[in-house]
Design a protein around this motif. Structure first.
Motif, PDB file in Angstrom:
ATOM      1  N   LYS A   1       3.127 -32.632  33.482  1.00 28.22           N
ATOM      2  CA  LYS A   1       3.818 -33.865  33.086  1.00 28.22           C
ATOM      3  C   LYS A   1       2.938 -34.732  32.191  1.00 28.22           C
ATOM      4  N   GLU A   2       1.627 -34.679  32.439  1.00 31.00           N
ATOM      5  CA  GLU A   2       0.707 -35.469  31.615  1.00 31.00           C
ATOM      6  C   GLU A   2       0.718 -34.954  30.180  1.00 31.00           C
ATOM      7  N   ARG A   3       0.815 -33.632  30.021  1.00 27.24           N
ATOM      8  CA  ARG A   3       0.892 -33.058  28.673  1.00 27.24           C
ATOM      9  C   ARG A   3       2.188 -33.485  27.985  1.00 27.24           C
ATOM     10  N   ASP A   4       3.314 -33.400  28.709  1.00 27.79           N
ATOM     11  CA  ASP A   4       4.599 -33.822  28.134  1.00 27.79           C
ATOM     12  C   ASP A   4       4.560 -35.286  27.718  1.00 27.79           C
ATOM     13  N   SER A   5       3.972 -36.095  28.589  1.00 28.39           N
ATOM     14  CA  SER A   5       3.872 -37.520  28.302  1.00 28.39           C
ATOM     15  C   SER A   5       3.022 -37.774  27.059  1.00 28.39           C
ATOM     16  N   MET A   6       1.903 -37.060  26.950  1.00 28.95           N
ATOM     17  CA  MET A   6       1.027 -37.231  25.790  1.00 28.95           C
ATOM     18  C   MET A   6       1.691 -36.739  24.505  1.00 28.95           C
ATOM     19  N   LEU A   7       2.477 -35.673  24.590  1.00 26.55           N
ATOM     20  CA  LEU A   7       3.195 -35.190  23.405  1.00 26.55           C
ATOM     21  C   LEU A   7       4.188 -36.242  22.921  1.00 26.55           C
ATOM     22  N   GLY A   8       4.856 -36.892  23.882  1.00 28.28           N
ATOM     23  CA  GLY A   8       5.783 -37.958  23.521  1.00 28.28           C
ATOM     24  C   GLY A   8       5.056 -39.146  22.919  1.00 28.28           C
ATOM     25  N   LEU A   9       3.932 -39.525  23.530  1.00 25.92           N
ATOM     26  CA  LEU A   9       3.152 -40.660  23.030  1.00 25.92           C
ATOM     27  C   LEU A   9       2.531 -40.350  21.672  1.00 25.92           C
ATOM     28  N   GLN A  10       2.150 -39.082  21.481  1.00 22.21           N
ATOM     29  CA  GLN A  10       1.555 -38.700  20.201  1.00 22.21           C
ATOM     30  C   GLN A  10       2.582 -38.812  19.075  1.00 22.21           C
TER      31      GLN A  10
END
Length: 396
Positions: free
Chosen positions: A130-139
């Motif tokens: 989930k942290e990766r998904d969140s970072m992809l969205g934030l990126q």
């Protein structure tokens, strides 16, 4: 158990280096002014100033993704950001020739091609689940934010002269500083109990069959999406809605849609899964058709916002869907996805010609109607294809 980096600092650095990822949008508010400065050049050719960098992004991103196997991502990203500053300076100083502007645009494309896959690769390397998904969205949100700042500031700088818009590429300076400070100069070491990686050259060179679906989605999406940024200034001028400042505001709101959606992307993705892509196409349809059917400034802003949200719904989902357990392979696959998406960006002006042929006129408003219908077709196709993939995954 080694952890020789500041995780929060790394997050900020990744987001800061992403600020130039959509740098080509910075000139969206002055396309009409550039067209006026070069009357001998057709509007569709001028629009390629926004999309040509994406062709060079495609080439450089694939090259840099391969280089990242041997060269630390940190130094590739810094090199890319420096190229962005160079493109800005050269474009401001030498802008009397359309040919030179295209050359500087190519350098900008190399900047984006070096930084974007490194940002994605660092996310794949240092974050999971989930942290990766969140970072992809934030990126993606950060790339929209950077473009929003550049577009908004560019609209005002253009009051001094359209070439002053190129000053905005100095937004890359914070990225250089933070990357130097917080991005590790070496690859993340594998966990002690992690299984041994397959020999290099076997797993990393093979592209999973399912990845091609998301490559295709990214490609066709960007063809549709980029009709918005490349035609906002033209439709404002055509409908006599306002000046380049208003065009810049509309373009800024479009990008703000991507920023806002980036903050909630993780939750949306968790609820909708791959069908987040369908939601993105729906937002695109709503945006284009609202702008076409209701010719007013408030609706132009609302429609632009919808178009912008689609960017953060579709691209991160495509990126996340092609990642694997192998970091180098994930960096390469995300670079391929980014490259394919940018080929779609580069080809977006062809919609101008295609729309003129099918709609029977060269009005920019007709391009919004045409692309809205085309996006609706892709939305329906996404439901069919993603449903088939879901059934297939259940039977495996």
């Amino acid at each position: 158990m080694e952890k020789s980096y500041n995780k929060n600092g790394l997050k900020i650095a990744i987001l800061s280096m992403s600020l130039l990822q959509m740098a080509t949008n910075a000139i969206s508010s002055v396309l009409a002014d550039i067209a006026a400065a070069f009357p001998e050049v057709s509007v569709s050719v001028v629009q390629y100033l926004m999309t040509l960098p994406n062709l060079f992004l495609m080439i450089s991103s694939l090259v840099c993704a391969r280089l990242a196997v041997k060269i630390p991502k940190k130094y590739i990203a810094i090199t890319g950001l420096c190229l962005g500053l160079l493109a800005g300076v050269l474009s401001f100083l030498f802008h009397d020739s359309i040919v030179l502007l295209f050359i500087w645009a190519a350098i900008l494309g190399c900047c984006m091609g070096a930084t974007a896959p490194m940002a994605n690769g660092l996310i794949a390397e240092y974050f999971e689940g989930k942290e990766r998904d969140s970072m992809l969205g934030l990126q993606t949100s950060a790339s929209n934010l950077g473009s929003m700042i550049m577009t908004f500031a560019g609209g005002y700088l253009a009051l001094l002269g359209w070439h002053y818009v190129y000053w905005v590429y100095f937004l890359g300076v914070p990225g250089i500083i933070l990357t130097l400070l917080f991005v590790p100069g070496k690859k993340k070491t594998a966990a002690v109990n992690a299984p041994a990686a397959e020999p290099a050259g076997k797993k990393s060179k093979k592209i999973p069959g399912g990845a091609f679906v998301f490559f295709a989605i990214a490609f066709f999406y960007m063809i549709c999406f980029y009709v918005g940024p490349t035609n906002l200034a033209l439709i404002v001028q055509e409908r006599e809605l306002g000046s380049s400042v208003l065009s810049g505001t509309a373009a800024t709101i479009l990008l703000a849609g991507g920023v806002v959606m980036g903050f909630i992307y993780g939750k949306v993705s968790e609820k909708l899964g791959k069908f987040t892509i369908t939601a993105g196409f729906l937002a695109l349809v709503l945006g284009f058709l609202l702008i076409y059917f209701i010719p007013s400034v408030p609706v132009l802003y609302i429609g632009s916002f919808f178009i912008g949200t689609s960017n953060t719904l579709i691209l991160p989902q495509c990126m996340g869907s092609v990642t694997t357990e192998d970091n180098d392979q994930s960096t390469f696959l995300m670079a391929v996805c980014l490259a394919v998406a940018n080929v779609g960006m580069f080809l977006a002006p062809t919609v101008t010609s295609l729309s003129g042929t099918i709609m029977g006129n060269t009005l920019s408003s007709s391009r919004f109607l045409f692309t809205g219908i085309l996006s609706a077709v892709f939305m329906i196709l996404s439901i069919i294809v993603l449903s088939a993939l879901k059934k297939r995954s259940k039977t495996v």
